[in-house]
Structures are given as structure tokens and as C-alpha cells.
Motif scaffolding. Structure first.
Motif, PDB file in Angstrom:
ATOM      1  N   ALA A  22      25.414   6.051  56.187  1.00 55.64           N
ATOM      2  CA  ALA A  22      26.242   5.404  57.205  1.00 55.64           C
ATOM      3  C   ALA A  22      25.386   4.781  58.302  1.00 55.64           C
ATOM      4  N   ILE A  23      25.862   3.719  58.858  1.00 53.51           N
ATOM      5  CA  ILE A  23      25.496   3.185  60.135  1.00 53.51           C
ATOM      6  C   ILE A  23      26.538   3.329  61.275  1.00 53.51           C
ATOM      7  N   ILE A  24      25.998   4.108  62.298  1.00 49.12           N
ATOM      8  CA  ILE A  24      26.805   4.459  63.305  1.00 49.12           C
ATOM      9  C   ILE A  24      26.144   3.806  64.485  1.00 49.12           C
ATOM     10  N   ILE A  25      26.914   3.048  65.174  1.00 48.19           N
ATOM     11  CA  ILE A  25      26.783   2.375  66.323  1.00 48.19           C
ATOM     12  C   ILE A  25      27.389   3.180  67.492  1.00 48.19           C
ATOM     13  N   VAL A  38      21.554   2.867  67.425  1.00 49.80           N
ATOM     14  CA  VAL A  38      22.103   3.249  66.391  1.00 49.80           C
ATOM     15  C   VAL A  38      21.697   4.233  65.376  1.00 49.80           C
ATOM     16  N   GLN A  39      22.485   5.020  64.726  1.00 51.34           N
ATOM     17  CA  GLN A  39      21.958   5.949  63.696  1.00 51.34           C
ATOM     18  C   GLN A  39      22.204   5.453  62.348  1.00 51.34           C
ATOM     19  N   VAL A  40      21.363   5.938  61.510  1.00 50.08           N
ATOM     20  CA  VAL A  40      21.161   5.379  59.927  1.00 50.08           C
ATOM     21  C   VAL A  40      21.199   6.997  59.346  1.00 50.08           C
ATOM     22  N   ILE A  41      22.170   7.378  58.662  1.00 47.38           N
ATOM     23  CA  ILE A  41      22.192   8.665  58.072  1.00 47.38           C
ATOM     24  C   ILE A  41      22.342   8.443  56.544  1.00 47.38           C
ATOM     25  N   ILE A  82      17.138  -2.955  71.228  1.00 45.31           N
ATOM     26  CA  ILE A  82      17.794  -2.082  70.297  1.00 45.31           C
ATOM     27  C   ILE A  82      16.845  -1.487  69.128  1.00 45.31           C
ATOM     28  N   GLY A  83      17.194  -0.398  68.592  1.00 48.02           N
ATOM     29  CA  GLY A  83      16.463   0.096  67.462  1.00 48.02           C
ATOM     30  C   GLY A  83      17.461   0.990  66.702  1.00 48.02           C
ATOM     31  N   PHE A  84      16.884   1.236  65.604  1.00 46.61           N
ATOM     32  CA  PHE A  84      17.752   2.168  64.454  1.00 46.61           C
ATOM     33  C   PHE A  84      17.032   3.661  64.393  1.00 46.61           C
ATOM     34  N   THR A  85      17.583   4.327  64.546  1.00 43.18           N
ATOM     35  CA  THR A  85      17.106   5.904  64.342  1.00 43.18           C
ATOM     36  C   THR A  85      17.558   6.674  62.963  1.00 43.18           C
ATOM     37  N   ALA A  86      16.619   6.740  61.982  1.00 43.67           N
ATOM     38  CA  ALA A  86      16.848   7.273  60.663  1.00 43.67           C
ATOM     39  C   ALA A  86      17.128   8.676  60.651  1.00 43.67           C
ATOM     40  N   ILE A  87      18.227   9.251  60.363  1.00 42.97           N
ATOM     41  CA  ILE A  87      18.299  10.646  60.073  1.00 42.97           C
ATOM     42  C   ILE A  87      18.692  11.039  58.798  1.00 42.97           C
ATOM     43  N   ASP A  88      17.437  11.656  58.127  1.00 45.50           N
ATOM     44  CA  ASP A  88      17.604  12.273  56.824  1.00 45.50           C
ATOM     45  C   ASP A  88      18.205  13.650  56.762  1.00 45.50           C
TER      46      ASP A  88
END
Length: 535
Positions: free
Chosen positions: A192-195, A220-223, A282-288
Motif C-alpha cells: 500500500a502507498i499511503i500519502i 508518504v508511507q509504503v507498506i 518529499i520521500g517515501f518511508t518503507a515499512i516492512d
């Protein structure tokens, strides 16, 4: 005259002779002969029923000895003509069967990977834009969210290989980003990409107020959950998400920097205090949520599970001679056949219980974590176990039920087909279970949907859930495995009776086949002008 009387047990089964004819010291009662026939099936190749070449060779050697001919003959000796043709025929037929079997079975394996790029869109990725839509960040014109959504929708409509981007409204998750994480954890999407709701607000605030602590990666979060599928996620999903991130950072960063520099109302001094708000912006934070590891876990949730099939398969040939002692009268009456079937089933399942424990102990010896507590489904966690200190017994039970599911099928097929055809069955059984168990069926052609019913697919899924505290479908997994056990248990008696019938039929036909073989050899020798005495 010598009499021959049989003792009988309470059920009328004969098992011993008081007196045996002096000329027939190896005479057996009928029940013993039948049981001997049944017990010998596993030791008799299928080709012996069709062409009893070994027994004929023995008789030929005996005739050679009595007639003064040499005991052995060279490969090109005239007496070997028929045997050479016969062996060549059997060799060619066997090679043809194996040739076709290998092509079919290995094609089934390779077909799993057919046209994967076209199937990438089946890997669902949610795109949810909270930017400026949740209090207290409502108002103003959002900048980050709409551009990301538009880019994802454009990719989803393109003809190039792409992930299955699906745009959803925040209201479908009750305006809660944590609910989106839970949806990924529950396998509703692969990622999922969460803005975030404050993505644009914090960016503007950083350049307006000179906020030096602004973190672009908070936009942004990437789950995703790597432990769900340690092959698919790192190989196909993460690289595409990284490429998407780079494209969006470059696009949004350039347009944002241009708008800031053209805005004369902004203080260049404040902008200088937060250069990261200008580039990359901006940037993306990857959350595994569940990383896959340690590396030593890999064989226990993938290729190592092949050993469950192999151990179960070879246990048949190890234990069958032991079970057959019940029906071979050696100082005791033969056991009723239906009771032998019951004994064999319970003994086989009990063996699976202990052998699966041995298999499970190996993973314990190599320090696979089994005692970690479970973790929150919405927060990242390293090596959580689904059942805490009770994880290992559950892991063992899944291995046991999985071994019973694949093993009882091997038992039935081995009794029904006999040697050497069980080798082809093992090839088929291993390859089809590997293809559907270790590789993502969402990326496979539609024909492979039957793989969702195959036993190893559910063993693999259940053990991922147990070892990494993933979303549980253990009820479904065990239900499918128990269904395999139940079906093969129902077929087990029929397979046993079929094996006995085949043994009895084989022995009835053996003499006929031998006579036909000798007659054919004699006829062919006559046609070739070879004297009967071989001179």
C-alpha cells in the motif's frame, strides 16, 4: 501313504501341516500362498509380469549346464538373438515413457513462470491519498497526494508490465492510515502507498517558516510484508515501488522547487534553513511489517519441505516388509486381511508423527526462533512467532498433518501402480507440489488454480504464518490437509485389496507367460535355423 492334515484356528484358517509329503518339502497351504503372493508384489518389477525374462534366464542356464554348453554366453552369441531384441524393445519402450513423463512433468513446473510480466497486475497495491483530507490538515490545495494518485492511475492503464495499482478513498478505511496497514497485513493487498494527511501542509510550512527539522520521508508511507512471500515481494514488488518512488520524487521535487523559486512572498532566508524542503521535497518511508529472516529459516518454509514428501514416500518400502510378517505363517496363523489394513494405517500414521518430529527437531537444533512473542499486526516486528512458546508444537503438528496428507497419497499410489511406476509418481508429486507451493500462484496462468488445493501449498502458507506471526489462515490450511488425509484414508483399503489382487493375478499368469515365452523363443530359433541344442 503319508497323510497331510492342516491345523485350523478358531476361524477355520489353515496355517500349518502336521505331515508334509516327502516329495514336496516346500508345500504351502492356500492361505499362505495367497499371502506370499501379496507380500511379494513390492519386490517384483512390473516388467516381470509381462516378460519373465529373469526366470527364463535361470532355466536356460540350467539347460546349458546339463547339455554341456557353456554357462555364460557372449553378447553377440547366436543364442542371445531373441534376448537382445527383447531387451532393446523394453529399453526403447521405457526410454519413451520416461521421455514423455519428464517433458510433461517439467513443463508443468516451468509453466508456473510463463508470462510473469503480464501477471504483475494481479499483485494488488493500494494507493490511498489522505493528503489534506483529514483534520486538522483540511483546507488549501493539496500538492503531493493528487500527483501520486494520478501517476499510479496512469501506470495502471498502461500496456507496459506494472503492478496492480488500485486507488481507494480514505473513507473506505474510516480515514485511518493504520487500517490500511491492517489491510496489507490481512493479505487484502500485497502493498500500500499511503500519502499522509500532512504531506503538503508540512512541506509548505517548512519553506514558509524555515523548519530545519522537516523530514521529506514523512510525506508518504509504503507498506508491505516480506515474510508473506520472500520471493515475490523482494523480486517483483519492491523494485517497482522503488522505481515509482524515484519517479515521483523527481517529478514533484522539480515542480515544487520551481513554484517556490517563483514565489516572491517567500523568504529566501527561511527557504535556506530547510534545503531538504526544496530538494528532494518529499520521500517515501518503507515499512516492512514482517521482514523475512533469519536466512536459516529459508529451507524450513520452502525447499526443505520437499523432504516431507520424500521421507513419506520411502517409508512405504521400509515398512511394508515388516507389516507383511503378520500374514506370513511362521509359527503363527496369518492375520485377517482387514485387520492388517487397520494395523497398517495406524502404524503408518504413527510413523509420520515420529518422523515429522525428527524433521522438526533439526530446525530446532539450528536455532530457528520458536519462543518469540507475537507482535502487533500494524507495527514492524523482527521474528515474532504466532504462538509464543507454543510455536514449536504447532509447527510440528503442521508438519505431521502435511506428511500424512502427502504420504498417504504415496502409499495408495505405490500399492496401486507398483514398481517401477512409483518413481514417475514421485517425480510428478514432488514437481507439482513444488510448483504450486513455493511460487506465487497469483503470477501463474489461470490453469494453475488447482494448486490452491495441493497439500504442500497449505503447509508452506501455514508455516509462514506460524514462524512470522502473519495473518492466520490456519483453519483453511488444516482443513485442506485433513481433507487429503480423509480422502486417502477412504481409498487406503481399496488400494490394499488391489495390491493383493495384483499379486495373486501375477502369480497365476507367470507360468502361462513363461510357457508362451519359451514357445516363442523356440519358434524364432527354428525360423532362424538355429538347432535346439544350439550347436
Amino acid at each position: 501313504m503319508t497323510t497331510s492334515l492342516a491345523h485350523h484356528d478358531s476361524h477355520g484358517n489353515g496355517y500349518l501341516r502336521d505331515g508334509m509329503d516327502a516329495d514336496s518339502p516346500f508345500e504351502m497351504v492356500e492361505s499362505e500362498k495367497e499371502n506370499h503372493n501379496y507380500a511379494s508384489v513390492i519386490q517384483t518389477p512390473a516388467t516381470e509380469v509381462l516378460d519373465p525374462i529373469e526366470s527364463n534366464d535361470v532355466e536356460e542356464e540350467e539347460r546349458m549346464e546339463t547339455s554341456g554348453r557353456p554357462k555364460h554366453a557372449g553378447f553377440w552369441h547366436h543364442s542371445m538373438v531373441n534376448v537382445r531384441l527383447h531387451v532393446l524393445k523394453l529399453w526403447a519402450r521405457t526410454v519413451l515413457i520416461l521421455f514423455i513423463a519428464i517433458m510433461l512433468v517439467l513443463s508443468c513446473f516451468e509453466g508456473v513462470f510463463h508470462n510473469i510480466p503480464a501477471k504483475l497486475k494481479s499483485l494488488t497495491v493500494y494507493v490511498i491519498d489522505f493528503d489534506g483530507q483529514v483534520a486538522p490538515y483540511q483546507g488549501g490545495t493539496p500538492l503531493v497526494g493528487p500527483q501520486i494518485v494520478q501517476a499510479a492511475e496512469t501506470i495502471a492503464q498502461s500496456d507496459k508490465p506494472h503492478l496492480g495499482y488500485v486507488t481507494l478513498a480514505p473513507s473506505e478505511f474510516k480515514n485511518d492510515p493504520i487500517a490500511v496497514r491492517r489491510a496489507v497485513y490481512d493479505f487484502k493487498a500485497y502493498a500500500a502507498i499511503i500519502i499522509n494527511a500532512n504531506a503538503t501542509a508540512l512541506l509548505r510550512q517548512a519553506v514558509e517558516q524555515g523548519n530545519s527539522s522537516y523530514d521529506p520521508n514523512g510525506a508518504v508511507q509504503v507498506i508491505y510484508v516480506t515474510a508473506r512471500d520472500q520471493t515475490t515481494i523482494p523480486t517483483y514488488i519492491v523494485p517497482q515501488l522503488v522505481a515509482f518512488e524515484k519517479a515521483m520524487v523527481a517529478k514533484i521535487g522539480s515542480t515544487w522547487a520551481q513554484s517556490v523559486l517563483e514565489n516572491s512572498t517567500l523568504s529566501l532566508e527561511n527557504v535556506a534553513k530547510a534545503p531538504q524542503a526544496l530538494s528532494p521535497a518529499i520521500g517515501f518511508t518503507a515499512i516492512d511489517l514482517r521482514p523475512f529472516g533469519p536466512a536459516m529459516v529459508t529451507p524450513w518454509v520452502s525447499i526443505g519441505l520437499i523432504y516431507l514428501i520424500i521421507i513419506a514416500f520411502f517409508s512405504f518400502s521400509f515398512f511394508l516388509p515388516i507389516h507383511m510378517k503378520y500374514i506370513s505363517p511362521r509359527g503363527h496363523p496369518p492375520l485377517h486381511f482387514h485387520q492388517l489394513i487397520i494395523w497398517r494405517w495406524f502404524a503408518t500414521v504413527a510413523a509420520y508423527l515420529l518422523l515429522s518430529l525428527s524433521y522438526s527437531f533439526v530446525s530446532l537444533a539450528f536455532k530457528i526462533p520458536y519462543n518469540n512473542p507475537p507482535a502487533s499486526p500494524t507495527e514492524p516486528a523482527i521474528n515474532p512467532n504466532a504462538y509464543g512458546k507454543g510455536t514449536f508444537p504447532v509447527y510440528w503438528m503442521v508438519n505431521f498433518i502435511g506428511m500424512a496428507a502427502v504420504g498417504l497419497a504415496c502409499e495408495n499410489v505405490a500399492m496401486a501402480l507398483g514398481q517401477p511406476w512409483t518413481a514417475i509418481w514421485l517425480l510428478f508429486w514432488v514437481i507439482t507440489n513444488v510448483a504450486t507451493g513455493f511460487y506465487n500462484l497469483d503470477l501463474s496462468p489461470e490453469w494453475y488454480k488447482w494448486g490452491y488445493a495441493w497439500p504442500l501449498h497449505h503447509v508452506v502458507e501455514a508455516e509462514h504464518q506460524i514462524l512470522f506471526d502473519l495473518h492466520s489462515r490456519l483453519g483453511l490450511n488444516l482443513g485442506v490437509l485433513f481433507a487429503w488425509v480423509a480422502i486417502n484414508t477412504a481409498l487406503f483399503p481399496f488400494a490394499c485389496y488391489l495390491m493383493r489382487w495384483k499379486g495373486e493375478r501375477e502369480h497365476r499368469l507367470r507360468d502361462v507367460k513363461e510357457k508362451e515365452w519359451l514357445t516363442a523363443m523356440s519358434r524364432q530359433r527354428t525360423n532362424l535355423g538355429i538347432p535346439k541344442n544350439g550347436s
